[in-house]
Design an enzyme around this catalytic site. Structure first.
Site, PDB file in Angstrom:
ATOM      1  NE  ARG A 120      -3.711  -0.333   2.720  1.00 25.92           N
ATOM      2  CZ  ARG A 120      -4.981  -0.711   2.510  1.00 25.92           C
ATOM      3  NH1 ARG A 120      -5.277  -1.963   2.262  1.00 25.92           N
ATOM      4  NH2 ARG A 120      -5.948   0.158   2.579  1.00 25.92           N
ATOM      5  CE1 TYR A 162      -4.788   6.819  -2.659  1.00 26.51           C
ATOM      6  CE2 TYR A 162      -4.994   5.980  -0.424  1.00 26.51           C
ATOM      7  CZ  TYR A 162      -5.477   6.758  -1.459  1.00 26.51           C
ATOM      8  OH  TYR A 162      -6.633   7.484  -1.283  1.00 26.51           O
ATOM      9  CD  GLU A 195       5.528   6.204   3.583  1.00 22.44           C
ATOM     10  OE1 GLU A 195       5.374   7.432   3.727  1.00 22.44           O
ATOM     11  OE2 GLU A 195       5.982   5.475   4.497  1.00 22.44           O
ATOM     12  CG  ASN A 201     -15.364  -5.659  -4.556  1.00 20.65           C
ATOM     13  OD1 ASN A 201     -15.422  -5.061  -5.629  1.00 20.65           O
ATOM     14  ND2 ASN A 201     -14.261  -6.268  -4.137  1.00 20.65           N
TER      15      ASN A 201
HETATM   16  P1  NAD Z   1     -11.373   7.578  -8.245  1.00 18.92           P
HETATM   17  O1  NAD Z   1     -10.353   6.578  -8.651  1.00 18.92           O
HETATM   18  O2  NAD Z   1     -12.800   7.305  -8.572  1.00 18.92           O
HETATM   19  O3  NAD Z   1     -11.023   9.011  -8.824  1.00 18.92           O
HETATM   20  C1  NAD Z   1      -9.710   9.445  -9.059  1.00 18.92           C
HETATM   21  C2  NAD Z   1      -9.709  10.163 -10.401  1.00 18.92           C
HETATM   22  O4  NAD Z   1      -8.411  10.699 -10.660  1.00 18.92           O
HETATM   23  C3  NAD Z   1     -10.042   9.229 -11.550  1.00 18.92           C
HETATM   24  O5  NAD Z   1     -11.053   9.794 -12.346  1.00 18.92           O
HETATM   25  C4  NAD Z   1      -8.730   9.105 -12.316  1.00 18.92           C
HETATM   26  O6  NAD Z   1      -8.928   8.853 -13.687  1.00 18.92           O
HETATM   27  C5  NAD Z   1      -8.079  10.438 -12.018  1.00 18.92           C
HETATM   28  N1  NAD Z   1      -6.610  10.463 -12.101  1.00 18.92           N
HETATM   29  C6  NAD Z   1      -5.744   9.576 -11.542  1.00 18.92           C
HETATM   30  N2  NAD Z   1      -4.478   9.949 -11.789  1.00 18.92           N
HETATM   31  C7  NAD Z   1      -4.557  11.103 -12.528  1.00 18.92           C
HETATM   32  C8  NAD Z   1      -3.597  11.957 -13.090  1.00 18.92           C
HETATM   33  N3  NAD Z   1      -2.275  11.718 -12.961  1.00 18.92           N
HETATM   34  N4  NAD Z   1      -4.023  13.051 -13.791  1.00 18.92           N
HETATM   35  C9  NAD Z   1      -5.351  13.289 -13.937  1.00 18.92           C
HETATM   36  N5  NAD Z   1      -6.303  12.502 -13.428  1.00 18.92           N
HETATM   37  C10 NAD Z   1      -5.909  11.425 -12.723  1.00 18.92           C
HETATM   38  O7  NAD Z   1     -11.207   7.800  -6.682  1.00 18.92           O
HETATM   39  P2  NAD Z   1     -12.071   8.648  -5.664  1.00 18.92           P
HETATM   40  O8  NAD Z   1     -12.616   7.730  -4.656  1.00 18.92           O
HETATM   41  O9  NAD Z   1     -12.996   9.545  -6.394  1.00 18.92           O
HETATM   42  O10 NAD Z   1     -10.942   9.511  -4.948  1.00 18.92           O
HETATM   43  C11 NAD Z   1     -10.691  10.859  -5.304  1.00 18.92           C
HETATM   44  C12 NAD Z   1      -9.558  11.417  -4.454  1.00 18.92           C
HETATM   45  O11 NAD Z   1      -9.936  11.372  -3.072  1.00 18.92           O
HETATM   46  C13 NAD Z   1      -8.266  10.631  -4.583  1.00 18.92           C
HETATM   47  O12 NAD Z   1      -7.177  11.522  -4.599  1.00 18.92           O
HETATM   48  C14 NAD Z   1      -8.229   9.792  -3.339  1.00 18.92           C
HETATM   49  O13 NAD Z   1      -6.925   9.502  -2.915  1.00 18.92           O
HETATM   50  C15 NAD Z   1      -8.946  10.678  -2.333  1.00 18.92           C
HETATM   51  N6  NAD Z   1      -9.564   9.857  -1.283  1.00 18.92           N
HETATM   52  C16 NAD Z   1     -10.709   9.161  -1.559  1.00 18.92           C
HETATM   53  C17 NAD Z   1     -11.248   8.333  -0.572  1.00 18.92           C
HETATM   54  C18 NAD Z   1     -12.508   7.548  -0.837  1.00 18.92           C
HETATM   55  O14 NAD Z   1     -12.907   6.770   0.045  1.00 18.92           O
HETATM   56  N7  NAD Z   1     -13.195   7.696  -1.954  1.00 18.92           N
HETATM   57  C19 NAD Z   1     -10.620   8.217   0.674  1.00 18.92           C
HETATM   58  C20 NAD Z   1      -9.444   8.931   0.898  1.00 18.92           C
HETATM   59  C21 NAD Z   1      -8.934   9.754  -0.074  1.00 18.92           C
HETATM   60  N1  UDP Z   2     -12.573  -5.924   1.664  1.00 21.88           N
HETATM   61  C1  UDP Z   2     -13.263  -7.124   1.756  1.00 21.88           C
HETATM   62  N2  UDP Z   2     -13.810  -7.636   0.610  1.00 21.88           N
HETATM   63  C2  UDP Z   2     -13.725  -6.997  -0.592  1.00 21.88           C
HETATM   64  C3  UDP Z   2     -13.035  -5.765  -0.657  1.00 21.88           C
HETATM   65  C4  UDP Z   2     -12.461  -5.269   0.500  1.00 21.88           C
HETATM   66  O1  UDP Z   2     -13.382  -7.727   2.827  1.00 21.88           O
HETATM   67  O2  UDP Z   2     -14.258  -7.533  -1.583  1.00 21.88           O
HETATM   68  C5  UDP Z   2     -12.009  -5.361   2.926  1.00 21.88           C
HETATM   69  C6  UDP Z   2     -10.555  -4.935   2.831  1.00 21.88           C
HETATM   70  O3  UDP Z   2      -9.696  -6.018   3.121  1.00 21.88           O
HETATM   71  C7  UDP Z   2     -10.506  -3.863   3.889  1.00 21.88           C
HETATM   72  C8  UDP Z   2     -11.897  -3.238   3.866  1.00 21.88           C
HETATM   73  O4  UDP Z   2     -12.730  -4.187   3.203  1.00 21.88           O
HETATM   74  O5  UDP Z   2     -10.302  -4.430   5.160  1.00 21.88           O
HETATM   75  C9  UDP Z   2     -11.960  -1.932   3.101  1.00 21.88           C
HETATM   76  O6  UDP Z   2     -11.370  -2.136   1.853  1.00 21.88           O
HETATM   77  P1  UDP Z   2     -11.397  -1.053   0.690  1.00 21.88           P
HETATM   78  O7  UDP Z   2     -10.618  -1.604  -0.461  1.00 21.88           O
HETATM   79  O8  UDP Z   2     -12.786  -0.607   0.423  1.00 21.88           O
HETATM   80  O9  UDP Z   2     -10.666   0.237   1.301  1.00 21.88           O
HETATM   81  P2  UDP Z   2      -9.374   0.443   2.232  1.00 21.88           P
HETATM   82  O10 UDP Z   2      -9.924   1.048   3.466  1.00 21.88           O
HETATM   83  O11 UDP Z   2      -8.715  -0.870   2.516  1.00 21.88           O
HETATM   84  O12 UDP Z   2      -8.510   1.336   1.447  1.00 21.88           O
END
Ligand code: NAD
Ligand code: UDP
Length: 341
Positions: free
Chosen positions: A166, A169, A171, A214
């Site tokens: 991981r 992501y 780091e 999922n």
């Molecule tokens: P996502 O994968 O649906 O969206 C990320 C978007 O960024 C995608 O549309 C992808 O095509 C685009 N992208 C990736 N690399 C790119 C680049 N180099 N240039 C331009 N576009 C690029 O994910 P998300 O869930 O919508 O997450 C959005 C942001 O929020 C991310 O930065 C993620 O790390 C952060 N975040 C989301 C969650 C969550 O639970 N959804 C939690 C923590 C942080």
């Molecule tokens: N997980 C699971 N079944 C799945 C997908 C994820 O049990 O089909 C678990 C995963 O191991 C983690 C939690 O659900 O403990 C959340 O996973 P997710 O990928 O949604 O996000 P994370 O918080 O791990 O970035």
């Protein structure tokens, strides 16, 4: 691909509370992703103009379909690691979401993931320094890693494997935070840092690989729900509208952060699986699969800071949020069959 959209379609109505920072030119990177597409809608609904950027690596331009006719909205397919453009320099506010977020996605593309969180952030920081724009970085609860402090508050430094599955992501995002704080300290950059916890809702893609999508896809298709490990690990799930409102509050306010944006309700994966089975009426079974490397055991945000500084707290219950997400997947899946990541 450059796609500047014609005028005509009605404005979206999501989040129509008036914004104190009315009428900004806002750049949203990662706009075609799950959170990004909801954020674009909410910004337009508040009267901002939105330049949406995405390289479509994990996003879907179809998520922006209903915005394409809005006169305040443009979309360009671009990679933040490669370039910033004169059009992007017009932004007075930048929300940087460009980075894969699902473990399945970022572990398939670890180099691009690091680059997006480091080189991409650097390009945007340089641009914002030139233009004076405010730059909000979407960091993550993953900066806390397999946390030894519970719930996780912003002053906790984290427990992250620096070179595990991981780490691209975790780091990468930690470095993104460090870079922005360095630019702020040395060069006065106007930054905001949001640490988002697990967010879910409509427009998660069926093959996204995260647990909520999922389980729902599996339940609706009558397939086994794949619980990784014993299923006793926990996550705290925040509905996407709440997350987007938190990001906008942080951008509009005067506090740099980092600020946790998440829902403190904590659930085991077994509990989530059972809820989704009950809510979908599915007769799928729960099966166990190996726990991925470095999977955090417990995750729950301390949102005291968000409450005090931003007057923000989540409003959508897990029950309501899951129902809206299930309804979305029923529509999307229709008759087709999808394999989860
Ligand atoms: P996502 O994968 O649906 O969206 C990320 C978007 O960024 C995608 O549309 C992808 O095509 C685009 N992208 C990736 N690399 C790119 C680049 N180099 N240039 C331009 N576009 C690029 O994910 P998300 O869930 O919508 O997450 C959005 C942001 O929020 C991310 O930065 C993620 O790390 C952060 N975040 C989301 C969650 C969550 O639970 N959804 C939690 C923590 C942080
Ligand atoms: N997980 C699971 N079944 C799945 C997908 C994820 O049990 O089909 C678990 C995963 O191991 C983690 C939690 O659900 O403990 C959340 O996973 P997710 O990928 O949604 O996000 P994370 O918080 O791990 O970035």
């Amino acid at each position: 691909m450059t796609n500047t959209m014609p005028a005509g379609s009605p404005a979206p109505s999501l989040h129509d509370e008036p914004s104190p920072a009315f009428g900004h030119e806002v750049l949203v990177t990662g706009a075609a992703g799950f959170v990004g597409s909801h954020l674009c809608e909410a910004l337009l609904a508040q009267g901002h103009r939105v330049m949406a950027i995405d390289n479509l690596s994990t996003g879907d331009v179809g998520h922006l379909d209903r915005l394409l006719g809005h006169k305040g909205f443009t979309f360009q397919r671009r990679d933040v690691c490669l370039e910033v453009t004169p059009a992007m320099e017009r932004a007075t506010r930048i929300f940087n979401l460009a980075c894969p977020a699902s473990p399945a996605h970022y572990q398939q593309a670890p180099v691009d993931t690091v680059l997006s969180s480091v080189l991409g952030v650097w390009r945007l920081a340089e641009m914002a320094q030139r233009t004076g724009a405010r730059l909000l970085q979407t960091s993550t609860s993953e900066v806390y890693g397999d946390a030894q402090c519970h719930p996780q508050h912003e002053d906790y430094w984290g427990h992250v494997n620096p070179n595990g599955a991981r780490s691209c992501y975790d780091e990468g995002k930690r470095c993104g935070e460090a870079m922005l704080m360095a630019y702020r300290q040395e060069r006065g950059l106007d930054v905001r840092i949001a640490r988002i916890f697990n967010t879910y809702g409509p427009r998660l893609r069926p093959g996204d690989g995260r647990v909520v999508s999922n389980f729902i896809v599996q339940a609706l298709q009558g397939e086994d729900l794949t619980v990784y490990g014993d299923g006793r690990q926990t996550r705290s799930f925040c509905y996407v509208d709440d997350t987007v409102r938190g990001l906008m509050r942080l951008m509009d306010g005067e506090h740099v952060g980092p600020v946790n944006i998440g829902n403190p309700g904590e659930h085991t994966m077994l509990d989530l699986a059972k809820r989704i089975l009950a809510m979908t009426g599915s007769r799928s079974r729960v099966v166990h699969r190996p726990l991925p490397q470095d999977d955090p055991r417990r995750r729950c945000p301390d949102i005291t800071r968000a409450g005090e500084l931003l007057d923000w707290r989540p409003e959508v219950s897990l029950e309501d949020g899951l129902q809206r997400t299930i309804d979305h997947f029923r529509d999307v899946l229709g008759a087709r069959s999808v394999t989860v990541a």
